[in-house]
Design a protein around this motif. Structure first.
Motif, PDB file in Angstrom:
ATOM      1  N   LYS B 242      26.273  19.812  40.522  1.00  0.00           N
ATOM      2  CA  LYS B 242      26.820  18.837  41.474  1.00  0.00           C
ATOM      3  C   LYS B 242      27.574  17.773  40.673  1.00  0.00           C
ATOM      4  CE  LYS B 242      22.512  19.096  44.143  1.00  0.00           C
ATOM      5  NZ  LYS B 242      22.850  20.298  44.861  1.00  0.00           N
ATOM      6  N   PRO B 243      28.331  16.925  41.362  1.00  0.00           N
ATOM      7  CA  PRO B 243      28.977  15.814  40.649  1.00  0.00           C
ATOM      8  C   PRO B 243      27.939  14.934  39.938  1.00  0.00           C
ATOM      9  CG  PRO B 243      29.877  16.037  42.855  1.00  0.00           C
ATOM     10  CD  PRO B 243      28.710  16.959  42.773  1.00  0.00           C
ATOM     11  N   ALA B 244      28.372  14.313  38.851  1.00  0.00           N
ATOM     12  CA  ALA B 244      27.452  13.545  37.993  1.00  0.00           C
ATOM     13  C   ALA B 244      26.684  12.487  38.775  1.00  0.00           C
ATOM     14  CB  ALA B 244      28.233  12.900  36.851  1.00  0.00           C
ATOM     15  N   ASN B 245      27.385  11.774  39.664  1.00  0.00           N
ATOM     16  CA  ASN B 245      26.705  10.704  40.400  1.00  0.00           C
ATOM     17  C   ASN B 245      25.546  11.238  41.239  1.00  0.00           C
ATOM     18  OD1 ASN B 245      28.408   8.864  39.326  1.00  0.00           O
ATOM     19  ND2 ASN B 245      29.551   8.421  41.216  1.00  0.00           N
ATOM     20  N   GLU B 246      25.764  12.418  41.838  1.00  0.00           N
ATOM     21  CA  GLU B 246      24.683  12.988  42.657  1.00  0.00           C
ATOM     22  C   GLU B 246      23.485  13.382  41.801  1.00  0.00           C
ATOM     23  OE1 GLU B 246      25.859  16.052  45.493  1.00  0.00           O
ATOM     24  OE2 GLU B 246      27.828  15.103  45.642  1.00  0.00           O
ATOM     25  N   LEU B 247      23.777  13.866  40.589  1.00  0.00           N
ATOM     26  CA  LEU B 247      22.677  14.244  39.678  1.00  0.00           C
ATOM     27  C   LEU B 247      21.885  13.005  39.260  1.00  0.00           C
ATOM     28  CD1 LEU B 247      24.559  16.851  37.458  1.00  0.00           C
ATOM     29  CD2 LEU B 247      22.857  17.318  39.233  1.00  0.00           C
ATOM     30  N   VAL B 248      22.623  11.938  38.922  1.00  0.00           N
ATOM     31  CA  VAL B 248      21.948  10.683  38.542  1.00  0.00           C
ATOM     32  C   VAL B 248      21.074  10.203  39.697  1.00  0.00           C
ATOM     33  CG1 VAL B 248      22.310   8.239  38.020  1.00  0.00           C
ATOM     34  CG2 VAL B 248      23.685   9.974  36.863  1.00  0.00           C
ATOM     35  N   ASP B 249      21.609  10.245  40.909  1.00  0.00           N
ATOM     36  CA  ASP B 249      20.852   9.779  42.078  1.00  0.00           C
ATOM     37  C   ASP B 249      19.557  10.576  42.255  1.00  0.00           C
ATOM     38  OD1 ASP B 249      23.038   8.210  42.349  1.00  0.00           O
ATOM     39  OD2 ASP B 249      23.729   9.039  44.268  1.00  0.00           O
ATOM     40  N   MET B 250      19.683  11.898  42.060  1.00  0.00           N
ATOM     41  CA  MET B 250      18.504  12.760  42.224  1.00  0.00           C
ATOM     42  C   MET B 250      17.423  12.444  41.201  1.00  0.00           C
ATOM     43  SD  MET B 250      20.119  16.512  42.777  1.00  0.00           S
ATOM     44  CE  MET B 250      18.531  17.287  42.996  1.00  0.00           C
ATOM     45  N   MET B 251      17.852  11.975  40.013  1.00  0.00           N
ATOM     46  CA  MET B 251      16.886  11.751  38.939  1.00  0.00           C
ATOM     47  C   MET B 251      16.336  10.341  38.915  1.00  0.00           C
ATOM     48  SD  MET B 251      18.983  14.012  36.234  1.00  0.00           S
ATOM     49  CE  MET B 251      18.176  13.485  34.747  1.00  0.00           C
ATOM     50  N   ILE B 252      17.184   9.377  39.205  1.00  0.00           N
ATOM     51  CA  ILE B 252      16.714   7.996  39.048  1.00  0.00           C
ATOM     52  C   ILE B 252      15.784   7.579  40.186  1.00  0.00           C
ATOM     53  CG2 ILE B 252      18.672   6.781  40.139  1.00  0.00           C
ATOM     54  CD1 ILE B 252      18.355   4.875  37.530  1.00  0.00           C
ATOM     55  N   GLU B 253      15.969   8.183  41.350  1.00  0.00           N
ATOM     56  CA  GLU B 253      15.081   7.846  42.476  1.00  0.00           C
ATOM     57  C   GLU B 253      13.606   8.093  42.125  1.00  0.00           C
ATOM     58  OE1 GLU B 253      15.654   6.330  45.260  1.00  0.00           O
ATOM     59  OE2 GLU B 253      17.839   6.229  45.198  1.00  0.00           O
ATOM     60  N   PRO B 254      13.280   9.342  41.735  1.00  0.00           N
ATOM     61  CA  PRO B 254      11.858   9.583  41.406  1.00  0.00           C
ATOM     62  C   PRO B 254      11.355   8.758  40.223  1.00  0.00           C
ATOM     63  CG  PRO B 254      13.200  11.560  40.983  1.00  0.00           C
ATOM     64  CD  PRO B 254      14.070  10.583  41.689  1.00  0.00           C
ATOM     65  N   VAL B 255      12.246   8.427  39.289  1.00  0.00           N
ATOM     66  CA  VAL B 255      11.836   7.625  38.133  1.00  0.00           C
ATOM     67  C   VAL B 255      11.487   6.208  38.570  1.00  0.00           C
ATOM     68  CG1 VAL B 255      12.667   6.569  35.989  1.00  0.00           C
ATOM     69  CG2 VAL B 255      13.110   8.993  36.424  1.00  0.00           C
ATOM     70  N   LEU B 256      12.402   5.602  39.341  1.00  0.00           N
ATOM     71  CA  LEU B 256      12.178   4.210  39.770  1.00  0.00           C
ATOM     72  C   LEU B 256      10.982   4.105  40.722  1.00  0.00           C
ATOM     73  CD1 LEU B 256      15.848   2.987  40.415  1.00  0.00           C
ATOM     74  CD2 LEU B 256      14.385   2.412  38.463  1.00  0.00           C
ATOM     75  N   SER B 257      10.833   5.104  41.580  1.00  0.00           N
ATOM     76  CA  SER B 257       9.783   4.984  42.597  1.00  0.00           C
ATOM     77  C   SER B 257       8.383   5.232  42.016  1.00  0.00           C
ATOM     78  CB  SER B 257      10.053   5.920  43.771  1.00  0.00           C
ATOM     79  OG  SER B 257       9.994   7.249  43.335  1.00  0.00           O
ATOM     80  N   ASP B 258       8.331   5.807  40.809  1.00  0.00           N
ATOM     81  CA  ASP B 258       7.027   6.099  40.224  1.00  0.00           C
ATOM     82  C   ASP B 258       6.384   4.885  39.553  1.00  0.00           C
ATOM     83  OD1 ASP B 258       5.733   8.947  40.035  1.00  0.00           O
ATOM     84  OD2 ASP B 258       5.054   7.865  38.258  1.00  0.00           O
ATOM     85  N   ILE B 259       7.210   3.893  39.187  1.00  0.00           N
ATOM     86  CA  ILE B 259       6.628   2.643  38.682  1.00  0.00           C
ATOM     87  C   ILE B 259       6.923   1.586  39.749  1.00  0.00           C
ATOM     88  CG2 ILE B 259       6.330   2.570  36.164  1.00  0.00           C
ATOM     89  CD1 ILE B 259       9.289   2.375  35.816  1.00  0.00           C
ATOM     90  N   SER B 260       5.971   0.742  40.001  1.00  0.00           N
ATOM     91  CA  SER B 260       6.137  -0.187  41.122  1.00  0.00           C
ATOM     92  C   SER B 260       7.149  -1.280  40.767  1.00  0.00           C
ATOM     93  CB  SER B 260       4.790  -0.808  41.478  1.00  0.00           C
ATOM     94  OG  SER B 260       4.208  -1.349  40.318  1.00  0.00           O
ATOM     95  N   LEU B 261       8.409  -0.998  41.058  1.00  0.00           N
ATOM     96  CA  LEU B 261       9.464  -1.976  40.777  1.00  0.00           C
ATOM     97  C   LEU B 261       9.870  -2.645  42.084  1.00  0.00           C
ATOM     98  CD1 LEU B 261      11.597   0.223  38.395  1.00  0.00           C
ATOM     99  CD2 LEU B 261      10.455  -1.891  37.756  1.00  0.00           C
ATOM    100  N   LYS B 262      10.064  -3.961  42.014  1.00  0.00           N
ATOM    101  CA  LYS B 262      10.501  -4.661  43.223  1.00  0.00           C
ATOM    102  C   LYS B 262      11.758  -5.469  42.937  1.00  0.00           C
ATOM    103  CE  LYS B 262       7.231  -8.442  42.407  1.00  0.00           C
ATOM    104  NZ  LYS B 262       6.877  -8.012  41.047  1.00  0.00           N
TER     105      LYS B 262
END
Lengths: 207, 345
Positions: B242-262
């Protein structure tokens, strides 16, 4: 019989086998792991062989210790500590013994497998080397209860190991790198069970 | 050389090597020539140590793992980071005698911390070494990094893998040890990093062990492996590129959501290449990753962009995020001088 000479022949044969089969084992490992199992075992048994030639052990217990230490120091990965512990724990059974048969071999496998379980915390059915080793041990125990000869018991044990090895194909891996694949580990033969079956098949030819 | 073996499907990958068995040793010899001002190298058993080690009274930090991930770990040895690194064979954990020798060589009397990536072999071999050292009276603590969100941490796996967070952790705890913190404090920061760092990777191509020569996994021309580990071990899903931006989106979501960031939280981000990805693509990916975080109100206040934890010649990248605070940033900014990372000196 398990003598210093037959252990030597077994171990040197394993070096030959793992070198011949290293790409096959590594291919099995590539499918569900990182593809280094064959290469690592070949390097490990090369080291065992050269250590043995340099300082030939005087008795069975020191032979198993030599094999264990050489594997731990040269294999790496998880196979190094696991097989190293197998020979370390198994060898303790052989203290002060120089000619042994079925009873002792059952003990070696039993204690060796217990060492692997302690180190790797795997269970039967997790798609590991234990899935070849446990059936082999059970076959030995059954052969003993039926009063079979050591040679027949060894044959039954490696056949059980090979069946156990093939039975890993439909299993879902729960330990080691293969476990990261989840469902995708199904359909592949476990490389650790394969190298364990090779080990027992070779033993049956020399003991 | 690669034609032997029972099964030989497909071709071999070209490599710039001499003899597959000597790759690690020859690379170590090259490192010695390149970085002899900050490193000293022990060949048998193999470890790379700081030139000025052991430092009396300083906590020593040791890591190690299979080779093929350079610059990690040997390139991260030096002032403000690791005291020693133990390289195993390519993609194979080092053996206990290596960690034992390295621990004894760099122990300054204030204790030693083993930083281990959560891979079954690494954990077992480090544990054997720690047991041996502890039995001889050396104070050894072990921290196992397990930051890869692509793997579910459950009873049915070996647990999350240890990947990119390891690099950030080595910097932070290395600087903690460097400024004279005691073992307890260094361990405390290591635990912080373990709890607050998460990663995910992907691959466009496979890679090949020098000793095998063929790709570790087959992958179609239009396919990618999402959630790949650092050894070419397949990840969570095979999918079309997929385009690079879509790949980044797919990866950063699970990373950010796994540590409690606000909203308002600050992070250190590493956009890491797997070894075969051009830097221009890494910056393009980093651009999107920072944007996505920013939209969530998360500020990327420090970063590393480049090849730090690689997987031989694999094309692909990983994203690592670590939640920051004033203490962590102070350690991050402290001077460091290694082959791969250098600032403040």
């Amino acid at each position: 019989m398990i003598t210093i000479e037959s252990v030597k022949n077994w171990i040197f044969d394993l070096d030959k086998i793992y070198n011949e089969q290293k790409l096959y084992l590594s291919e099995l490992d590539s499918a569900i792991g990182d593809g280094d199992h064959g290469v690592n075992l070949a390097r490990g048994f090369d080291t065992v062989k050269s250590q043995w030639e340099k300082t030939p052990p005087a008795d069975l217990a020191s032979a198993f210790k030599l094999i264990s230490m050489a594997l731990i120091k040269s294999v790496g990965g998880s196979a190094g500590p696991l097989y190293g512990t197998f020979f370390m724990r198994g060898g303790l059974v052989l203290a002060n013994k120089n000619e042994t048969g079925l009873d002792e071999w059952i003990e070696v496998l039993d204690k060796g497998i217990a060492g692997i379980v302690m180190m790797g915390k795997a269970q039967k059915g997790d798609k590991t080397m234990l899935d070849a080793l446990y059936p082999a041990l059970e076959a030995l125990q059954k052969a003993k209860s039926e009063g079979k000869t050591f040679a027949d018991a060894l044959k039954a044990s490696f056949e059980a190991a090979e069946t156990g090895m093939k039975d890993t194909i439909p299993l879902l891996a729960k330990k080691g790198r293969a476990s990261y694949l989840g469902e995708r580990s199904i359909g592949h033969q476990d490389p650790g069970a394969t190298s364990s079956a090779m080990l027992l098949k070779s033993a049956s030819q020399f003991f | 050389m690669y034609s032997e073996g029972l099964i030989n499907k497909g071709g071999c990958m070209k490599k710039l090597i001499n003899n597959p068995d000597n790759v690690v040793k020859e690379a170590m010899e090259g490192m010695e020539k390149a970085h002899g001002d900050i490193l000293k190298i022990n060949y048998d058993p193999a470890f790379i140590a700081r030139k000025d080690s052991p430092k009396k009274g300083k906590v020593a930090v040791i890591s190690g793992g299979g080779s093929g991930h350079e610059p990690m770990h040997g390139g991260l040895v030096g002032f403000g980071m690791l005291d020693a690194a133990c390289p195993g064979a390519v993609f194979t954990s080092p053996t206990p005698d290596q960690m034992e020798a390295a621990t004894k060589a760099v122990n300054g009397g204030a204790g030693v911390l083993h930083l281990v990536k959560n891979y079954t072999g690494d954990v077992m071999n480090f544990q054997m070494a720690a047991d041996i050292c502890a039995s001889e009276g050396i104070k050894v603590e072990s921290i196992i990094i397990d930051d890869d969100v692509a793997v579910k941490d459950s009873l049915y796996t070996a647990g999350r893998r240890g990947v990119g967070s390891t690099v950030l952790t080595e910097k932070i705890i290395g600087s903690s040890a460097e400024r004279g913190d005691n073992l307890e404090t260094v361990v405390k920061f290591a635990k912080y990093c373990k709890d607050n760092g998460r990663s995910m990777g992907m691959a466009l191509t496979s890679c090949a062990l020098p000793s095998v020569g063929k790709p570790i996994f087959e992958i179609g021309d239009e396919d990618i492996e999402m959630g790949v580990g650092i050894h070419g071990e397949p990840g969570r899903e095979r999918m079309k590129i997929k385009p690079a931006n879509e790949l980044v989106d797919m990866m950063i979501e699970p990373v950010l959501s796994d540590i409690s960031l606000k909203n308002g939280d600050e992070i250190i981000m590493m956009l890491n290449g797997m070894g075969g990805t051009p830097l221009i693509e890494l910056y393009l990916l980093f651009n999107r990753a920072v944007e996505v975080a920013s939209k969530k109100g998360i500020k990327t206040v420090r970063c590393l962009v480049g090849n730090y934890i690689t997987s031989l010649e694999m094309q692909g990248f990983s994203i690592t995020v670590m939640k920051a605070n004033a203490d962590i940033l102070k350690l991050w900014d402290a001077p460091v001088h290694t082959a791969a990372i250098r600032w403040g000196i």
